[in-house]
Design a protein around this motif. Structure first.
Motif, PDB file in Angstrom:
ATOM      1  N   ARG A 198     -15.267   2.033 -19.190  1.00  0.00           N
ATOM      2  CA  ARG A 198     -14.615   3.287 -18.812  1.00  0.00           C
ATOM      3  C   ARG A 198     -13.595   2.959 -17.726  1.00  0.00           C
ATOM      4  O   ARG A 198     -13.921   2.350 -16.700  1.00  0.00           O
ATOM      5  CB  ARG A 198     -15.638   4.298 -18.283  1.00  0.00           C
ATOM      6  CG  ARG A 198     -14.986   5.594 -17.792  1.00  0.00           C
ATOM      7  CD  ARG A 198     -15.988   6.668 -17.444  1.00  0.00           C
ATOM      8  NE  ARG A 198     -16.874   6.316 -16.350  1.00  0.00           N
ATOM      9  CZ  ARG A 198     -17.623   7.205 -15.690  1.00  0.00           C
ATOM     10  NH1 ARG A 198     -17.573   8.489 -16.032  1.00  0.00           N
ATOM     11  NH2 ARG A 198     -18.432   6.824 -14.723  1.00  0.00           N
ATOM     12  N   LEU A 199     -12.346   3.341 -17.954  1.00  0.00           N
ATOM     13  CA  LEU A 199     -11.290   3.107 -16.972  1.00  0.00           C
ATOM     14  C   LEU A 199     -11.322   4.198 -15.916  1.00  0.00           C
ATOM     15  O   LEU A 199     -11.346   5.395 -16.242  1.00  0.00           O
ATOM     16  CB  LEU A 199      -9.926   3.090 -17.658  1.00  0.00           C
ATOM     17  CG  LEU A 199      -8.711   2.925 -16.740  1.00  0.00           C
ATOM     18  CD1 LEU A 199      -8.727   1.568 -16.022  1.00  0.00           C
ATOM     19  CD2 LEU A 199      -7.415   3.091 -17.540  1.00  0.00           C
ATOM     20  N   VAL A 200     -11.321   3.778 -14.649  1.00  0.00           N
ATOM     21  CA  VAL A 200     -11.321   4.700 -13.514  1.00  0.00           C
ATOM     22  C   VAL A 200     -10.118   4.372 -12.637  1.00  0.00           C
ATOM     23  O   VAL A 200      -9.843   3.201 -12.338  1.00  0.00           O
ATOM     24  CB  VAL A 200     -12.617   4.573 -12.680  1.00  0.00           C
ATOM     25  CG1 VAL A 200     -12.574   5.511 -11.480  1.00  0.00           C
ATOM     26  CG2 VAL A 200     -13.843   4.855 -13.538  1.00  0.00           C
ATOM     27  N   MET A 201      -9.398   5.401 -12.231  1.00  0.00           N
ATOM     28  CA  MET A 201      -8.304   5.233 -11.275  1.00  0.00           C
ATOM     29  C   MET A 201      -8.413   6.335 -10.237  1.00  0.00           C
ATOM     30  O   MET A 201      -8.878   7.445 -10.536  1.00  0.00           O
ATOM     31  CB  MET A 201      -6.947   5.266 -11.974  1.00  0.00           C
ATOM     32  CG  MET A 201      -6.795   4.145 -12.995  1.00  0.00           C
ATOM     33  SD  MET A 201      -5.148   4.040 -13.741  1.00  0.00           S
ATOM     34  CE  MET A 201      -4.196   3.425 -12.355  1.00  0.00           C
ATOM     35  N   TYR A 202      -7.993   6.027  -9.023  1.00  0.00           N
ATOM     36  CA  TYR A 202      -8.047   7.052  -7.976  1.00  0.00           C
ATOM     37  C   TYR A 202      -6.871   6.880  -7.029  1.00  0.00           C
ATOM     38  O   TYR A 202      -6.211   5.834  -7.009  1.00  0.00           O
ATOM     39  CB  TYR A 202      -9.382   7.000  -7.232  1.00  0.00           C
ATOM     40  CG  TYR A 202      -9.438   6.065  -6.045  1.00  0.00           C
ATOM     41  CD1 TYR A 202      -9.513   6.560  -4.746  1.00  0.00           C
ATOM     42  CD2 TYR A 202      -9.409   4.683  -6.219  1.00  0.00           C
ATOM     43  CE1 TYR A 202      -9.568   5.712  -3.656  1.00  0.00           C
ATOM     44  CE2 TYR A 202      -9.468   3.831  -5.140  1.00  0.00           C
ATOM     45  CZ  TYR A 202      -9.541   4.340  -3.854  1.00  0.00           C
ATOM     46  OH  TYR A 202      -9.582   3.500  -2.777  1.00  0.00           O
ATOM     47  N   ASP A 203      -6.592   7.935  -6.282  1.00  0.00           N
ATOM     48  CA  ASP A 203      -5.528   7.910  -5.274  1.00  0.00           C
ATOM     49  C   ASP A 203      -6.126   7.450  -3.948  1.00  0.00           C
ATOM     50  O   ASP A 203      -6.935   8.166  -3.341  1.00  0.00           O
ATOM     51  CB  ASP A 203      -4.903   9.290  -5.104  1.00  0.00           C
ATOM     52  CG  ASP A 203      -4.083   9.725  -6.299  1.00  0.00           C
ATOM     53  OD1 ASP A 203      -3.851   8.893  -7.195  1.00  0.00           O
ATOM     54  OD2 ASP A 203      -3.679  10.908  -6.348  1.00  0.00           O
ATOM     55  N   GLN A 204      -5.749   6.252  -3.520  1.00  0.00           N
ATOM     56  CA  GLN A 204      -6.237   5.765  -2.234  1.00  0.00           C
ATOM     57  C   GLN A 204      -5.790   6.701  -1.115  1.00  0.00           C
ATOM     58  O   GLN A 204      -4.781   7.405  -1.230  1.00  0.00           O
ATOM     59  CB  GLN A 204      -5.720   4.345  -2.004  1.00  0.00           C
ATOM     60  CG  GLN A 204      -6.226   3.364  -3.053  1.00  0.00           C
ATOM     61  CD  GLN A 204      -5.612   1.987  -2.946  1.00  0.00           C
ATOM     62  OE1 GLN A 204      -5.335   1.518  -1.855  1.00  0.00           O
ATOM     63  NE2 GLN A 204      -5.402   1.334  -4.077  1.00  0.00           N
ATOM     64  N   ARG A 205      -6.535   6.731  -0.044  1.00  0.00           N
ATOM     65  CA  ARG A 205      -6.226   7.656   1.051  1.00  0.00           C
ATOM     66  C   ARG A 205      -4.772   7.492   1.500  1.00  0.00           C
ATOM     67  O   ARG A 205      -4.256   6.386   1.607  1.00  0.00           O
ATOM     68  CB  ARG A 205      -7.183   7.478   2.219  1.00  0.00           C
ATOM     69  CG  ARG A 205      -7.215   6.102   2.849  1.00  0.00           C
ATOM     70  CD  ARG A 205      -8.041   6.092   4.132  1.00  0.00           C
ATOM     71  NE  ARG A 205      -9.416   6.513   3.914  1.00  0.00           N
ATOM     72  CZ  ARG A 205     -10.188   7.042   4.868  1.00  0.00           C
ATOM     73  NH1 ARG A 205      -9.732   7.173   6.114  1.00  0.00           N
ATOM     74  NH2 ARG A 205     -11.433   7.402   4.601  1.00  0.00           N
ATOM     75  N   GLY A 206      -4.136   8.635   1.742  1.00  0.00           N
ATOM     76  CA  GLY A 206      -2.743   8.625   2.184  1.00  0.00           C
ATOM     77  C   GLY A 206      -1.726   8.508   1.082  1.00  0.00           C
ATOM     78  O   GLY A 206      -0.540   8.331   1.362  1.00  0.00           O
ATOM     79  N   THR A 207      -2.161   8.622  -0.205  1.00  0.00           N
ATOM     80  CA  THR A 207      -1.236   8.498  -1.330  1.00  0.00           C
ATOM     81  C   THR A 207      -1.313   9.728  -2.222  1.00  0.00           C
ATOM     82  O   THR A 207      -2.185  10.575  -2.075  1.00  0.00           O
ATOM     83  CB  THR A 207      -1.554   7.250  -2.181  1.00  0.00           C
ATOM     84  OG1 THR A 207      -2.751   7.482  -2.957  1.00  0.00           O
ATOM     85  CG2 THR A 207      -1.767   6.018  -1.315  1.00  0.00           C
ATOM     86  N   GLY A 208      -0.403   9.805  -3.185  1.00  0.00           N
ATOM     87  CA  GLY A 208      -0.422  10.875  -4.180  1.00  0.00           C
ATOM     88  C   GLY A 208      -0.256  12.246  -3.571  1.00  0.00           C
ATOM     89  O   GLY A 208       0.615  12.472  -2.729  1.00  0.00           O
TER      90      GLY A 208
ATOM     91  N   PRO B 282       0.818  -1.213   0.000  1.00  0.00           N
ATOM     92  CA  PRO B 282       0.000   0.000   0.000  1.00  0.00           C
ATOM     93  C   PRO B 282       0.853   1.264   0.000  1.00  0.00           C
ATOM     94  O   PRO B 282       1.933   1.282   0.578  1.00  0.00           O
ATOM     95  CB  PRO B 282      -0.813  -0.108   1.295  1.00  0.00           C
ATOM     96  CG  PRO B 282      -0.017  -1.020   2.176  1.00  0.00           C
ATOM     97  CD  PRO B 282       0.692  -1.971   1.269  1.00  0.00           C
ATOM     98  N   GLY B 283       0.344   2.282  -0.686  1.00  0.00           N
ATOM     99  CA  GLY B 283       1.043   3.554  -0.728  1.00  0.00           C
ATOM    100  C   GLY B 283       1.179   4.155  -2.100  1.00  0.00           C
ATOM    101  O   GLY B 283       1.568   5.312  -2.240  1.00  0.00           O
TER     102      GLY B 283
END
Length: 464
Positions: A120-130, A97-98
């Protein structure tokens, strides 16, 4: 990690394809079922700053999903443009994770291009990242993107102090709850999930928690849903298999597994060797140069092996928190995992003694070509040994089966980060799994393998 290596973050190349337009979905709420359609669940929609052919925005989630601790977090989201894709949304979950997701949207759109007329491709920054990465400068400098490098004890103490009591809100359970809010904001009744490494942990945990909200699962470089094995007892024996296969493929004339065992006996550097090998697979899945270096080290000449250690540290492990946050990595693994001493709720004072008792019980069969001291001397394990005591969330039963949806499990036969032995264990939790092992591939098959068989298997599976 043997369950979830994050070092792919610093090594993935970027290629731009596929146009994006808008994110759509109703306002996110924690309790209501999503009704697909346009709305304001994703805020700040605009072309992504570094990839304007895609659309970026954010969702707001509670810091504490129970509501006991006030505060919110903003999580960045990116998507390709096909909001009316006939097969719905495909959420790609990165590792760690990270590791964040949004910076990889161009790269993964390229890798998944054959399916993006249907998804549709979806990506997101998990909490605590990016952009919202948890910052622990000392631990980041010591470990970078590695799970196994041993950090300074002061770096662990400083990180825990910097994160404070909020560290307990950065677990896999929190991420699963965030994903359900994201699903709602996107307007989806169900999601197709494609996870790599730690992303497979998140995908499986989401499927356990919300079985009716999953359409299908792609699990690439599979890790156990209960979290990483802090002793790395799958990777150590797998090392002999992987090194011998790579040696045979390249025509080397030594036995790298026997030489590795002799080197560990001579120098007691098993943890450093395992860390370097796990990183080196991202440089060369044939491990070119490693058999020779181990052969010389076994004979008392470790210079080439030391050079390989330095190469992996420089090329693979070094990474800023925005690429892989060691603060998030530590908070999640320490809260999620089960250790020889118990959990993060176990008093700190008794942990070291419990770990030593475990070392004494480990057998050569469990750890060869390494030794028991390797298993109890790995970086992320030692971070959690000294992590402050905290209440931990429940983890799913190891016998909890996945919902009866299509499941593809994908692995590489050169993967030491998540060896395919783990994949076969997880396949037992699926109802009718499809398994593909890609020859010559290391960790993160879809993204990194030169052999296209794994990506083709994903295309066939998703378009079926």
């Amino acid at each position: 990690m043997t369950s979830t290596r994050g070092r792919i973050a610093a090594l993935l190349g970027a290629v731009a394809v596929v146009a994006g337009t808008t994110l759509a979905g109703p306002a996110a709420t924690a309790s209501a079922e999503a009704q697909p359609g346009p709305g304001g669940g994703i805020t700040g929609q605009a072309p992504c700053p570094d990839a304007p052919e895609f659309t970026c925005g954010s969702i707001t989630v509670p810091l504490d999903h129970s509501g006991a601790t006030p505060g919110t977090l903003q999580l960045d989201v990116a998507t390709t443009g096909n909001a009316d894709a006939p097969k719905g949304d495909l959420l790609y979950l990165t590792g760690g994770p990270g590791q964040p997701g949004v910076p990889s949207i161009k790269r993964m759109a390229d890798k998944l291009a054959p399916v993006l007329k249907d998804y549709r491709l979806v990506m997101y920054d998990q909490r605590g990242t990016g952009r919202g990465a948890l910052q622990c400068p000392g631990l980041q400098a010591d470990m970078g993107s590695s799970d196994l490098v041993v950090p300074r004890r002061q770096s662990i103490t400083d990180c825990a102090a910097a994160l404070g009591p909020d560290a307990r809100h950065y677990t896999t359970a929190d991420t699963v709850a965030d994903i359900d809010l994201l699903r709602h904001a996107l307007g989806d009744r169900r999601l197709s999930l494609d996870g790599v490494s730690y992303g497979t942990v998140v995908a499986e945990r989401y499927a356990f928690t919300h079985p009716t909200r999953v359409a299908r699962l792609v699990l690439d470089s599979v890790a156990p849903p209960g979290g990483f094995d802090p002793l790395d007892l799958a990777a150590m024996p797998a090392t002999a298999r992987v090194l011998r296969a790579a040696c045979q493929a390249t025509g080397c004339t030594t036995d790298p597994a026997a030489d590795l065992a002799a080197t560990v006996r001579r120098y007691g550097d098993g943890a450093q060797i395992l860390s370097a090998l796990t990183g080196f697979e991202f440089i060369d899945p044939d491990f070119g140069g490693f058999p020779e270096a181990l052969h010389e080290a076994a004979a008392g000449q470790p210079a080439k092996l030391q050079d390989l250690f330095a190469l992996v540290h420089q090329v693979v492990d070094a990474a800023p928190a925005e690429e892989l946050s060691q603060g998030l990595h530590s908070a999640a693994l320490c809260a999620d995992s089960r250790f020889p001493w118990g959990t993060a709720d176990t008093p700190v004072a008794g942990r070291a003694a419990a770990l030593e008792r475990t070392r004494q019980r480990l057998t050569a069969e469990q750890t060869w070509p390494f030794d028991p001291a390797t298993a109890t001397g790995l970086g992320s394990l030692l971070v959690c040994l000294d992590w402050p005591r905290e209440q931990v969330p429940p983890v799913p039963s190891p016998h909890h089966r996945l919902p009866d949806v299509p499941v593809l499990l994908l692995g590489g036969d050169r993967d030491l980060a998540t060896p395919y032995e783990l994949l076969y264990q997880q396949a037992e939790l699926a109802h009718d799994p499809e398994i593909v092992i890609v020859s010559g591939a290391a960790h993160s098959v879809q993204n990194r393998a030169t052999n296209p068989a794994g990506r083709q298997a994903v295309y066939d599976f998703l378009l079926r």
